[in-house]
Design a protein around this motif. Structure first.
Motif, PDB file in Angstrom:
ATOM      1  N   GLY A  15       0.816  -1.210   0.000  1.00 51.20           N
ATOM      2  CA  GLY A  15       0.000   0.000   0.000  1.00 51.20           C
ATOM      3  C   GLY A  15       0.846   1.255   0.000  1.00 51.20           C
ATOM      4  O   GLY A  15       0.552   2.225  -0.708  1.00 51.20           O
ATOM      5  N   LEU A  16       1.922   1.251   0.779  1.00 47.88           N
ATOM      6  CA  LEU A  16       2.822   2.410   0.821  1.00 47.88           C
ATOM      7  C   LEU A  16       3.524   2.610  -0.524  1.00 47.88           C
ATOM      8  O   LEU A  16       3.707   3.744  -0.980  1.00 47.88           O
ATOM      9  CB  LEU A  16       3.853   2.231   1.933  1.00 47.88           C
ATOM     10  CG  LEU A  16       3.337   2.436   3.366  1.00 47.88           C
ATOM     11  CD1 LEU A  16       4.399   2.007   4.376  1.00 47.88           C
ATOM     12  CD2 LEU A  16       2.946   3.898   3.589  1.00 47.88           C
ATOM     13  N   ALA A  22       0.106   6.798  -6.244  1.00 45.25           N
ATOM     14  CA  ALA A  22      -1.147   7.525  -6.072  1.00 45.25           C
ATOM     15  C   ALA A  22      -0.903   9.021  -5.885  1.00 45.25           C
ATOM     16  O   ALA A  22      -1.718   9.840  -6.325  1.00 45.25           O
ATOM     17  CB  ALA A  22      -1.916   6.958  -4.881  1.00 45.25           C
ATOM     18  N   ILE A  23       0.191   9.379  -5.253  1.00 45.70           N
ATOM     19  CA  ILE A  23       0.525  10.800  -5.109  1.00 45.70           C
ATOM     20  C   ILE A  23       0.770  11.416  -6.487  1.00 45.70           C
ATOM     21  O   ILE A  23       0.385  12.555  -6.759  1.00 45.70           O
ATOM     22  CB  ILE A  23       1.761  10.978  -4.197  1.00 45.70           C
ATOM     23  CG1 ILE A  23       1.405  10.601  -2.757  1.00 45.70           C
ATOM     24  CG2 ILE A  23       2.271  12.423  -4.250  1.00 45.70           C
ATOM     25  CD1 ILE A  23       2.579  10.594  -1.807  1.00 45.70           C
ATOM     26  N   PHE A 155      10.720   6.886   2.344  1.00 47.98           N
ATOM     27  CA  PHE A 155      10.592   7.404   0.978  1.00 47.98           C
ATOM     28  C   PHE A 155       9.366   8.305   0.866  1.00 47.98           C
ATOM     29  O   PHE A 155       9.423   9.398   0.286  1.00 47.98           O
ATOM     30  CB  PHE A 155      10.469   6.246  -0.021  1.00 47.98           C
ATOM     31  CG  PHE A 155      11.764   5.816  -0.626  1.00 47.98           C
ATOM     32  CD1 PHE A 155      12.218   6.378  -1.806  1.00 47.98           C
ATOM     33  CD2 PHE A 155      12.538   4.843  -0.015  1.00 47.98           C
ATOM     34  CE1 PHE A 155      13.423   5.975  -2.372  1.00 47.98           C
ATOM     35  CE2 PHE A 155      13.748   4.444  -0.571  1.00 47.98           C
ATOM     36  CZ  PHE A 155      14.188   5.001  -1.742  1.00 47.98           C
ATOM     37  N   THR A 156       8.248   7.858   1.413  1.00 49.74           N
ATOM     38  CA  THR A 156       6.999   8.615   1.322  1.00 49.74           C
ATOM     39  C   THR A 156       7.108   9.968   2.014  1.00 49.74           C
ATOM     40  O   THR A 156       6.690  10.998   1.465  1.00 49.74           O
ATOM     41  CB  THR A 156       5.844   7.803   1.945  1.00 49.74           C
ATOM     42  OG1 THR A 156       5.730   6.546   1.271  1.00 49.74           O
ATOM     43  CG2 THR A 156       4.531   8.555   1.825  1.00 49.74           C
ATOM     44  N   ALA A 257      -2.718  11.800   3.130  1.00 44.30           N
ATOM     45  CA  ALA A 257      -4.012  11.122   3.088  1.00 44.30           C
ATOM     46  C   ALA A 257      -4.105  10.197   1.885  1.00 44.30           C
ATOM     47  O   ALA A 257      -4.691   9.110   1.963  1.00 44.30           O
ATOM     48  CB  ALA A 257      -5.142  12.153   3.049  1.00 44.30           C
ATOM     49  N   VAL A 258      -3.512  10.610   0.758  1.00 49.58           N
ATOM     50  CA  VAL A 258      -3.498   9.768  -0.445  1.00 49.58           C
ATOM     51  C   VAL A 258      -2.712   8.491  -0.186  1.00 49.58           C
ATOM     52  O   VAL A 258      -3.149   7.390  -0.553  1.00 49.58           O
ATOM     53  CB  VAL A 258      -2.889  10.544  -1.632  1.00 49.58           C
ATOM     54  CG1 VAL A 258      -2.707   9.626  -2.835  1.00 49.58           C
ATOM     55  CG2 VAL A 258      -3.774  11.723  -2.010  1.00 49.58           C
ATOM     56  N   SER A 259      -1.568   8.628   0.460  1.00 55.76           N
ATOM     57  CA  SER A 259      -0.751   7.456   0.781  1.00 55.76           C
ATOM     58  C   SER A 259      -1.493   6.521   1.733  1.00 55.76           C
ATOM     59  O   SER A 259      -1.491   5.297   1.548  1.00 55.76           O
ATOM     60  CB  SER A 259       0.578   7.903   1.408  1.00 55.76           C
ATOM     61  OG  SER A 259       1.388   6.797   1.732  1.00 55.76           O
ATOM     62  N   ILE A 260      -2.135   7.092   2.740  1.00 55.61           N
ATOM     63  CA  ILE A 260      -2.917   6.276   3.681  1.00 55.61           C
ATOM     64  C   ILE A 260      -4.075   5.605   2.955  1.00 55.61           C
ATOM     65  O   ILE A 260      -4.421   4.449   3.235  1.00 55.61           O
ATOM     66  CB  ILE A 260      -3.446   7.152   4.837  1.00 55.61           C
ATOM     67  CG1 ILE A 260      -2.276   7.714   5.651  1.00 55.61           C
ATOM     68  CG2 ILE A 260      -4.370   6.341   5.741  1.00 55.61           C
ATOM     69  CD1 ILE A 260      -2.694   8.707   6.726  1.00 55.61           C
TER      70      ILE A 260
END
Length: 317
Positions: A15-16, A22-23, A155-156, A257-260
């Protein structure tokens, strides 16, 4: 339940990784207000470039940088088709994606799958290349900083920090103005075509970087690994927006929030598969249903919940 718990670290890690992609989707979909489909191709491009370079002896960081640059070139191609050639963004993205299918195969030597050999990797390189959760951290057989959740989490955070800084600069503000109101931006002297091209390049650079990280997690690159990437990206954006829009007002927190959202998406997928025991051949169907539900939430929320609130207010009056 035990299968789900055991698979949870892997779901969070993936997911991460997909959250970084997704970002990139968020930049085009929300900031530039552009719908495009290059993502499905550039994701695989990043993975293919990294695996081929790294397996031929290239330094890990240089290979990752090359993946990022390859993604930028894909975004540049889409941008030129859209701005210089006047092709609608969604069609320009489809054309680039179609071309990348052949390019990705060429990069991988016309092989559908190329594996990474990590046996002779250096210590620092093993930290990233061996992203797979092979050993149990809880048993002390692997330091926590080598856990994929920790590595990709770093990284995120770094990516969000850089983007937060960039979109606060004059150039970043020009990109945001272009997406908010292109006509007004042009009236202010902003070259909106250049802003769109730059935004697409940044977006695809992040997508390709995500592909490079996933290839390290899986230890291989596959020509079909980017299929459906845009759906996952949009799902992460929508999930993050639905769940955290009222809490996360800051731009950096919106990216978080996008990453989550991507993590939640993968955890839900894993929960459905593990707890229901459904055949994994139906995974695409499950993904489509989950995405459809989350995409429908804003519509249901606006149509039904607001009506209920108005009726309640009217009755009280």
């Amino acid at each position: 339940m035990l299968n789900f718990i055991n698979a949870l670290p892997g779901a969070i890690s993936q997911g991460l990784i997909w959250g970084i992609m997704a970002i990139g989707v968020y930049i085009t979909y929300k900031i530039l207000d552009i719908a495009y489909l290059t993502v499905d191709g550039s994701f695989c491009t990043g993975a293919a470039v990294f695996v081929v370079l790294y397996t031929t002896g290239t330094n890990l960081w240089i290979a990752m940088l090359a993946s990022l640059l390859a993604g930028m070139l894909a975004g540049l191609a889409t941008g030129i088709l859209h701005t210089f050639c006047g092709i609608p963004a969604i069609l320009a993205g489809i054309l680039t994606q179609l071309g990348l299918w052949s390019i990705n195969l060429a990069v991988m030597g016309m092989k559908a799958n190329v594996a990474i050999n990590v046996i002779n990797a250096e210590t620092l390189e093993r930290l990233l290349v061996s992203l797979r959760f092979v050993q149990d951290v809880a048993k002390g057989t692997r330091p926590f900083w080598q856990h994929p959740i920790f590595v990709v989490g770093i990284f995120t955070v770094v990516i969000i920090a850089i983007l937060y800084w960039f979109f606060g600069t004059e150039l970043g503000a020009a990109l945001r103005a272009t997406g908010a109101n292109g006509n007004m931006a042009r009236a202010q002297g902003i070259n909106t075509d250049m802003a769109k091209v730059l935004g697409l390049m940044i977006s695809n650079a992040l997508v390709a970087l995500s592909g490079a990280l996933l290839s390290q997690y899986q230890s291989f690159a596959d020509s079909s690994m980017g299929k459906g990437a845009i759906v996952i990206g949009l799902a992460a954006v929508i999930i993050g927006e639905v769940l955290f829009s009222k809490i996360f007002r800051n731009f950096g927190l919106k990216l978080l929030a996008v990453s989550i959202g991507a993590v939640i998406y993968y955890v839900v997928i894993q929960a459905v598969v593990s707890l229901s025991g459904i055949n994994t051949n139906y995974l695409k169907l499950i993904s489509a249903i989950i995405v459809a539900v989350f995409l429908s939430v804003p519509y249901w929320k606006g149509k039904y919940f607001k009506k209920s609130a108005k009726k309640g207010g009217a009755q009280n009056a």
